[in-house]
Design an enzyme around this catalytic site. Structure first.
Site, PDB file in Angstrom:
ATOM      1  N   GLU A   8      22.586  89.995  76.990  1.00 48.06           N
ATOM      2  CA  GLU A   8      23.636  90.644  78.043  1.00 48.06           C
ATOM      3  C   GLU A   8      24.138  91.878  77.406  1.00 48.06           C
ATOM      4  O   GLU A   8      24.591  91.816  76.310  1.00 48.06           O
ATOM      5  CB  GLU A   8      24.625  89.615  78.501  1.00 48.06           C
ATOM      6  CG  GLU A   8      25.613  90.364  79.475  1.00 48.06           C
ATOM      7  CD  GLU A   8      26.578  89.209  79.801  1.00 48.06           C
ATOM      8  OE1 GLU A   8      26.829  88.131  79.297  1.00 48.06           O
ATOM      9  OE2 GLU A   8      27.679  89.531  80.834  1.00 48.06           O
TER      10      GLU A   8
ATOM     11  N   ASN B 158      25.896  93.653  84.039  1.00 49.06           N
ATOM     12  CA  ASN B 158      27.031  93.219  84.834  1.00 49.06           C
ATOM     13  C   ASN B 158      27.282  94.214  85.806  1.00 49.06           C
ATOM     14  O   ASN B 158      27.378  95.498  85.639  1.00 49.06           O
ATOM     15  CB  ASN B 158      28.435  92.983  84.057  1.00 49.06           C
ATOM     16  CG  ASN B 158      27.933  91.881  83.250  1.00 49.06           C
ATOM     17  OD1 ASN B 158      28.231  90.635  83.689  1.00 49.06           O
ATOM     18  ND2 ASN B 158      27.842  92.115  81.951  1.00 49.06           N
TER      19      ASN B 158
ATOM     20  N   GLU C  53      23.755  90.533  86.672  1.00 48.15           N
ATOM     21  CA  GLU C  53      24.746  89.584  86.790  1.00 48.15           C
ATOM     22  C   GLU C  53      25.940  89.935  87.613  1.00 48.15           C
ATOM     23  O   GLU C  53      26.325  91.075  87.736  1.00 48.15           O
ATOM     24  CB  GLU C  53      25.216  89.433  85.490  1.00 48.15           C
ATOM     25  CG  GLU C  53      24.575  88.762  84.369  1.00 48.15           C
ATOM     26  CD  GLU C  53      24.988  88.148  83.028  1.00 48.15           C
ATOM     27  OE1 GLU C  53      26.207  88.238  82.931  1.00 48.15           O
ATOM     28  OE2 GLU C  53      24.214  87.823  81.887  1.00 48.15           O
TER      29      GLU C  53
ATOM     30  N   ASP D 111      27.210  85.153  87.835  1.00 41.15           N
ATOM     31  CA  ASP D 111      28.012  84.796  86.726  1.00 41.15           C
ATOM     32  C   ASP D 111      29.042  84.193  87.178  1.00 41.15           C
ATOM     33  O   ASP D 111      29.762  84.135  88.088  1.00 41.15           O
ATOM     34  CB  ASP D 111      28.321  86.441  86.202  1.00 41.15           C
ATOM     35  CG  ASP D 111      28.733  86.748  84.941  1.00 41.15           C
ATOM     36  OD1 ASP D 111      28.583  85.731  84.219  1.00 41.15           O
ATOM     37  OD2 ASP D 111      28.726  87.695  84.417  1.00 41.15           O
TER      38      ASP D 111
ATOM     39  N   GLU E 163      27.553  79.979  79.363  1.00 39.93           N
ATOM     40  CA  GLU E 163      28.208  81.123  78.467  1.00 39.93           C
ATOM     41  C   GLU E 163      29.413  80.699  77.430  1.00 39.93           C
ATOM     42  O   GLU E 163      29.946  79.573  77.865  1.00 39.93           O
ATOM     43  CB  GLU E 163      28.484  82.302  79.387  1.00 39.93           C
ATOM     44  CG  GLU E 163      29.657  82.143  80.173  1.00 39.93           C
ATOM     45  CD  GLU E 163      30.111  83.114  80.774  1.00 39.93           C
ATOM     46  OE1 GLU E 163      29.367  84.287  81.036  1.00 39.93           O
ATOM     47  OE2 GLU E 163      31.039  83.239  81.240  1.00 39.93           O
TER      48      GLU E 163
HETATM   49  P1  C2E Z   1      31.355  88.348  81.341  1.00 42.57           P
HETATM   50  O1  C2E Z   1      30.296  88.926  82.019  1.00 42.57           O
HETATM   51  O2  C2E Z   1      31.698  87.035  81.754  1.00 42.57           O
HETATM   52  O3  C2E Z   1      30.912  88.360  79.632  1.00 42.57           O
HETATM   53  C1  C2E Z   1      30.971  87.565  79.061  1.00 42.57           C
HETATM   54  C2  C2E Z   1      32.346  87.547  78.267  1.00 42.57           C
HETATM   55  O4  C2E Z   1      32.258  86.717  77.275  1.00 42.57           O
HETATM   56  C3  C2E Z   1      32.031  89.130  76.902  1.00 42.57           C
HETATM   57  O5  C2E Z   1      33.493  89.524  76.851  1.00 42.57           O
HETATM   58  C4  C2E Z   1      31.734  88.524  75.920  1.00 42.57           C
HETATM   59  O6  C2E Z   1      32.131  89.215  74.710  1.00 42.57           O
HETATM   60  C5  C2E Z   1      32.470  87.090  75.860  1.00 42.57           C
HETATM   61  N1  C2E Z   1      32.034  85.827  75.223  1.00 42.57           N
HETATM   62  C6  C2E Z   1      30.731  85.807  74.684  1.00 42.57           C
HETATM   63  N2  C2E Z   1      30.432  84.806  74.155  1.00 42.57           N
HETATM   64  C7  C2E Z   1      31.696  84.038  73.907  1.00 42.57           C
HETATM   65  C8  C2E Z   1      32.256  83.038  73.226  1.00 42.57           C
HETATM   66  O7  C2E Z   1      31.465  82.033  72.593  1.00 42.57           O
HETATM   67  N3  C2E Z   1      33.380  82.661  73.463  1.00 42.57           N
HETATM   68  C9  C2E Z   1      34.350  83.490  74.130  1.00 42.57           C
HETATM   69  N4  C2E Z   1      35.378  83.167  74.203  1.00 42.57           N
HETATM   70  N5  C2E Z   1      33.693  84.607  74.595  1.00 42.57           N
HETATM   71  C10 C2E Z   1      32.675  85.019  74.439  1.00 42.57           C
HETATM   72  P2  C2E Z   1      33.570  90.861  76.916  1.00 42.57           P
HETATM   73  O8  C2E Z   1      32.555  91.751  76.520  1.00 42.57           O
HETATM   74  O9  C2E Z   1      34.601  91.423  76.693  1.00 42.57           O
HETATM   75  O10 C2E Z   1      33.345  91.364  78.377  1.00 42.57           O
HETATM   76  C11 C2E Z   1      34.427  90.821  79.631  1.00 42.57           C
HETATM   77  C12 C2E Z   1      33.825  91.117  80.932  1.00 42.57           C
HETATM   78  O11 C2E Z   1      34.023  92.577  81.262  1.00 42.57           O
HETATM   79  C13 C2E Z   1      32.724  90.497  81.363  1.00 42.57           C
HETATM   80  O12 C2E Z   1      32.590  89.339  81.472  1.00 42.57           O
HETATM   81  C14 C2E Z   1      32.058  91.430  82.545  1.00 42.57           C
HETATM   82  O13 C2E Z   1      32.710  90.683  83.540  1.00 42.57           O
HETATM   83  C15 C2E Z   1      32.842  92.636  82.252  1.00 42.57           C
HETATM   84  N6  C2E Z   1      31.868  93.672  81.793  1.00 42.57           N
HETATM   85  C16 C2E Z   1      31.430  93.806  80.676  1.00 42.57           C
HETATM   86  N7  C2E Z   1      30.572  94.850  80.621  1.00 42.57           N
HETATM   87  C17 C2E Z   1      30.578  95.207  81.831  1.00 42.57           C
HETATM   88  C18 C2E Z   1      29.783  96.290  82.399  1.00 42.57           C
HETATM   89  O14 C2E Z   1      28.885  97.201  81.875  1.00 42.57           O
HETATM   90  N8  C2E Z   1      29.885  96.482  83.785  1.00 42.57           N
HETATM   91  C19 C2E Z   1      30.750  95.735  84.492  1.00 42.57           C
HETATM   92  N9  C2E Z   1      30.889  95.774  85.951  1.00 42.57           N
HETATM   93  N10 C2E Z   1      31.385  94.493  84.017  1.00 42.57           N
HETATM   94  C20 C2E Z   1      31.350  94.402  82.419  1.00 42.57           C
HETATM   95 CA    CA Z   2      31.055  85.168  82.396  1.00 38.35          CA
HETATM   96 CA    CA Z   3      28.408  88.697  82.598  1.00 34.71          CA
END
Ligand code: C2E
Ligand code: CA
Ligand code: CA
Length: 647
Positions: free
Chosen positions: A422, A479, A510, A540, A597
């Protein structure tokens, strides 16, 4: 010649009649004073009956009185033989002697027979011999009569009886009329009393309805909390109080995130139910001196008397933590997020309106930061400035290509193979360090910059995927915000990006389940097009929204990602376990691949394996990594033995 005996007997007679006269006058006087002071009308009639009977020596004496309707009369008083039975009886006015007396306004007695017409005579003759009746004539009305039946001494009533009774009647008529007037007054008084009581009752009702109105004008009908007006009232009172006691007041403004979508997806009734439940949770945590109010829509406010900055922030954290557990709405678990803004009187704001507007800008800032909680800073006023700076910085970051994608592996649980990665956005800013997407995606979205960012992300991820696939087959997930998908220019832009590289089958998009459903119709065409390009679609954050699987399956999706909030404690929380297990079963029945996830430990992994979850993603396997580190990861990873986790 005068007969001496005759004279003697005449003198005796005269004496006797003088004595009788005295007794009669005495009786009349007594009667008059007695009924003059009597207010109870029935007692008056009773006295009249008794005295009149004594006066004329009747066996029975009755007092028929004309009723108010003027059509009937009722025997209101009676004395002597059978009177008990007769008193209370009513008869039509044209009936009997009373009717005759009323009609002729003259007394009835034996002598009347001479004056009757032939036909009348037959009618009354029988009774006339033993009966006497005089009218009771008031000053204005005919009142009724006094009638004696049968003389005790036998024989007929005499003219003297008639004269006496007439005199008696004329005296008592006045008394009766007075008593009746008093009685009427009493009745009117009672009517007045009744009116008064009814008026009081109406007043009470009026008071209640005005209270209800007051309630409606001061309380919010959905949550029952104080509304904006009552909040302002309480706040200004608290401020006056605080000035007197030299205390501070904290103001906490709470705005639910994405409530509009919740409302659309759940329907307004359930949206209201959710608001109610949120209100109750806040309410339970509210102290007696604090005011919790609903400002309208999805905005709540809490006045925190005697709280400085630190205490206010502490309270804000406490209220925020109340939203950690999801809400149960009709068997659905609804996660609620909110942004909290705090400002303090008088150190930051010198009146109620600036206190509220400062809390509002702090709340707005909180929407853009990761903690969702912000204290207003009056010295720098950094809320607005900070926000503007952030927008400017992000614009610049976009122009200067400062954004980066980190990659997090998704692993097949069955055979531990890396199936995809991802792509998660990161902004590595010189001033701010690594900024997470939670912080900048919203700002991009609010400033219509998200599309530009997304096209960059798709392009970058696709280039990366193409490169990696030369060594290791895997898809890369990007995403996508539904806002971007809905954009009319999306397909053209996608064609432009994908068309050049022709490797769309390396991509997964996603899409958050939440927005999926509300925009279902608008999206389905775009999604079909995406699928046509060979891009896989993944739902997602499944479980945090409101879509049913049967609905989702109508979309061309191939993957379902169970939200990390259910996965984190799947080994210890029974509810989460049920959700995870049933989601896996259902999704499998619908032919979807299931990704869990947020897999952070082996215990969770074991449960997922037990329930045949297909793919795992999480810190247990790896954090999201920059390109170089990710490449290292999967090079090393191929050396992992099958079943490294959870066996
Ligand atoms: P998401 O799509 O649900 O992404 C998964 C989030 O869970 C990611 O946070 C990831 O770092 C985190 N995560 C992964 N494994 C674990 C784990 O074992 N435990 C916990 N507590 N968390 C874990 P991140 O990277 O901070 O991203 C947050 C949200 O921001 C993402 O949720 C997604 O909705 C959004 N996002 C990130 N990149 C993009 C992007 O390029 N475009 C868009 N539109 N949204 C993005
Ligand atoms: Ca998620
Ligand atoms: Ca995601």
């Amino acid at each position: 010649m005068i007969n001496e005996n005759n004279i003697k007997s005449n003198v005796v007679d005269l004496n006797q009649s003088l004595k009788d006269r005295e007794i009669e006058i005495d009786l009349l006087q007594k009667t008059f004073t007695e009924i003059g002071s009597e207010l109870d009308l029935d007692k008056v009639f009773q006295i009249v009956a008794e005295r009149a009977r004594a006066l004329v020596g009747a066996e029975t004496l009755l007092v028929p009185i004309l009723d108010e309707n003027c059509e009937t009369y009722t025997y209101r008083g009676g004395s002597g033989k059978n009177s008990d039975e007769i008193v209370g009886e009513s008869l039509p006015l044209e009936f009997g002697v009373c009717g005759w007396v009323w009609k002729h306004k003259r007394p009835w007695w034996l002598g009347v027979l001479d004056e009757l017409n032939d036909d009348e005579r037959n009618l009354w003759e029988e009774e006339a011999g033993t009966m006497i009746m005089v009218p009771l004539q008031g000053r204005r009305h005919f009142l009724g009569g006094i009638s004696g039946i049968n003389k005790i001494s036998g024989g007929e009533f005499t003219r003297r009886d008639l004269n006496l009774l007439q005199m008696f009647a004329s005296i008592v008529s006045i008394a009766i009329e007075n008593a009746m007037a008093v009685n009427n007054m009493e009745k009117t008084r009672q009517v007045n009393d009744d009116y008064r009581i009814r008026l009081e009752m109406l007043n009470r009702q009026l008071l209640e309805s005005s209270k209800e109105l007051e309630y409606l004008s001061l309380y919010d009908t959905v949550t029952g909390l104080p509304n904006r007006s009552l909040f302002h009232d309480r706040l200004s009172r608290n401020i006056t109080q605080a000035i007197l006691s030299e205390e501070e007041i904290g103001l906490l403004l709470i705005d639910l995130d994405r409530f509009k979508e919740v409302n659309e997806a759940l329907g307004h009734e359930r949206g209201d139910l959710l608001l109610k439940k949120i209100a109750r949770r806040f309410e339970r945590n509210t102290k007696s001196n604090e005011t919790l109010a609903r400002l309208g829509g999805d905005e709540f406010v809490i006045v925190l008397p005697d709280c400085d900055e630190e205490a206010s922030m502490q309270r804000a954290k406490e209220f925020k933590s109340l939203l950690e557990d999801p809400f149960n709405i009709v068997n659905m678990k609804i996660a609620v997020n909110a942004s909290f803004g705090v400002s303090v009187f008088p150190s930051q704001s010198d009146d109620a309106s600036s206190l509220l507007s400062h809390a509002d800008s702090a709340m707005y800032e909180a929407k853009n930061n990761a903690t969702g909680l912000c204290l207003y800073d009056p010295e720098l006023d950094h809320m607005t400035r900070g926000h503007l700076v952030m927008v400017a910085d992000i614009r610049r970051a976009l122009e200067n290509n400062e954004f980066e994608l980190y990659y997090q592996p998704k692993i097949s649980i069955k055979d531990n193979k890396l199936v995809s990665a991802e792509a998660l956005g990161r902004w590595v800013s010189v001033e701010r360090g690594v900024v997470s997407p939670d912080n900048f995606i919203k700002v991009l979205e609010q400033n219509s910059l998200l599309d530009e960012y997304t096209y960059w992300a798709i392009d970058t991820a696709l280039q990366q995927a193409k490169q990696w696939n030369e060594k290791c087959p895997m898809r890369v997930a990007v995403n996508l915000s539904p806002q971007t998908l809905m954009n009319p220019g999306f397909i053209k832009n996608l064609d432009r990006i994908v068309g050049e590289k022709k490797n769309a089958e390396y991509l997964i998009f996603e899409i958050t389940e939440n927005l999926f459903l509300s925009e279902y119709d608008a999206l389905s065409e775009v999604l079909e097009y995406i699928c046509g390009l060979g891009i896989e679609l993944s739902i997602d954050d499944y479980g945090t929204g409101y879509s049913s699987l049967s609905r989702l399956i109508k979309l061309p999706v191939s993957e379902l990602k169970i939200d990390k909030s259910f996965v984190k404690n799947v080994d210890t929380n029974k509810d989460d376990e049920v959700v995870v297990r049933s989601t896996i079963d259902l999704a499998h029945n619908l032919g979807l691949t299931v990704v869990a996830e947020g897999v952070e430990d082996e215990a969770a992994m074991r449960v997922l394996r037990k329930y045949n979850c297909d793919v795992a993603q999480g810190y247990l396997i790896s954090k999201p990594l920059p390109v170089m580190e990710f490449e290292q990861f999967f090079q090393n990873y191929s050396g992992f033995t099958i079943g490294a986790w959870g066996n």
